[in-house]
Design a protein around this motif. Sequence first.
Motif, short mmCIF file in Angstrom:
data_model
loop_
_atom_site.label_atom_id
_atom_site.label_comp_id
_atom_site.label_asym_id
_atom_site.label_seq_id
_atom_site.Cartn_x
_atom_site.Cartn_y
_atom_site.Cartn_z
N ILE A 87 -0.28 -23.44 -6.03
CA ILE A 87 -0.83 -21.88 -5.70
C ILE A 87 -1.56 -21.96 -6.25
O ILE A 87 -2.80 -21.06 -5.02
N ARG A 88 -2.74 -21.81 -7.10
CA ARG A 88 -3.96 -21.40 -7.94
C ARG A 88 -5.05 -22.14 -7.43
O ARG A 88 -6.43 -21.14 -6.72
N SER A 89 -4.82 -23.68 -7.20
CA SER A 89 -6.14 -23.87 -6.31
C SER A 89 -6.25 -23.38 -5.29
O SER A 89 -7.39 -23.52 -4.62
N LEU A 90 -4.95 -23.43 -4.63
CA LEU A 90 -5.26 -22.56 -2.52
C LEU A 90 -5.48 -21.19 -3.10
O LEU A 90 -6.60 -20.69 -1.95
N ALA A 91 -5.79 -20.27 -4.18
CA ALA A 91 -6.00 -18.55 -3.85
C ALA A 91 -7.37 -19.21 -4.57
O ALA A 91 -8.08 -18.75 -3.73
N GLY A 92 -8.12 -20.66 -5.06
CA GLY A 92 -9.25 -20.12 -5.60
C GLY A 92 -10.11 -21.19 -4.15
O GLY A 92 -11.67 -20.02 -4.32
#
Length: 176
Positions: A77-82
């Motif tokens: 999720i964090r990699s997608l948001a980043g």
Amino acid sequence: MLERLKEQPAISKLITQYDQLSRRDQQALLVLAVAVILALLYFAVWRPVTEFEQQAESARENAAERLSWMQANQAAIRSLAGASASQQATGSDKPTDGRALMALVTRSARESGLTLQRFEPSGDDAIRVWLDGVPYSGVAAWLEKLNTENGVVIDQAAMDRGNSPGLVSVRLTLAI
């Protein structure tokens, strides 16, 4: 308080009628009254409370499942948001004035395979564009790309059917 209640004419009439009943009828009426009170308690209090409790428990379990899924997939999720934030910061080519808008529109039209017949500035932050005999699907895709990737909006639009099927003549005013 019970004495005051008995003094009411309607209540005293009911008590008199009850006293005139046989012992067996009085007992039957008493059992019926208890059954009605128990039914009221069950349907008006117990059942709604237990249904609410079950719904709350179900909502809590769903929230716990979502939380555990989010915790398990936190890195993704964090990699997608980043990636989304960096794409918006770098990939987004938002024009800041009419000159940048004109450059963006001409470049993106060329990249989309569309030929602009004429274009001219319209105020400080807009441009008027004319296209003749172009495929409708190409114009629609080009305008969608301009809007989603660059924030360009269609201020005014006029579209006429061309001589061949699928071809149109378009007059647009695009703004930032």
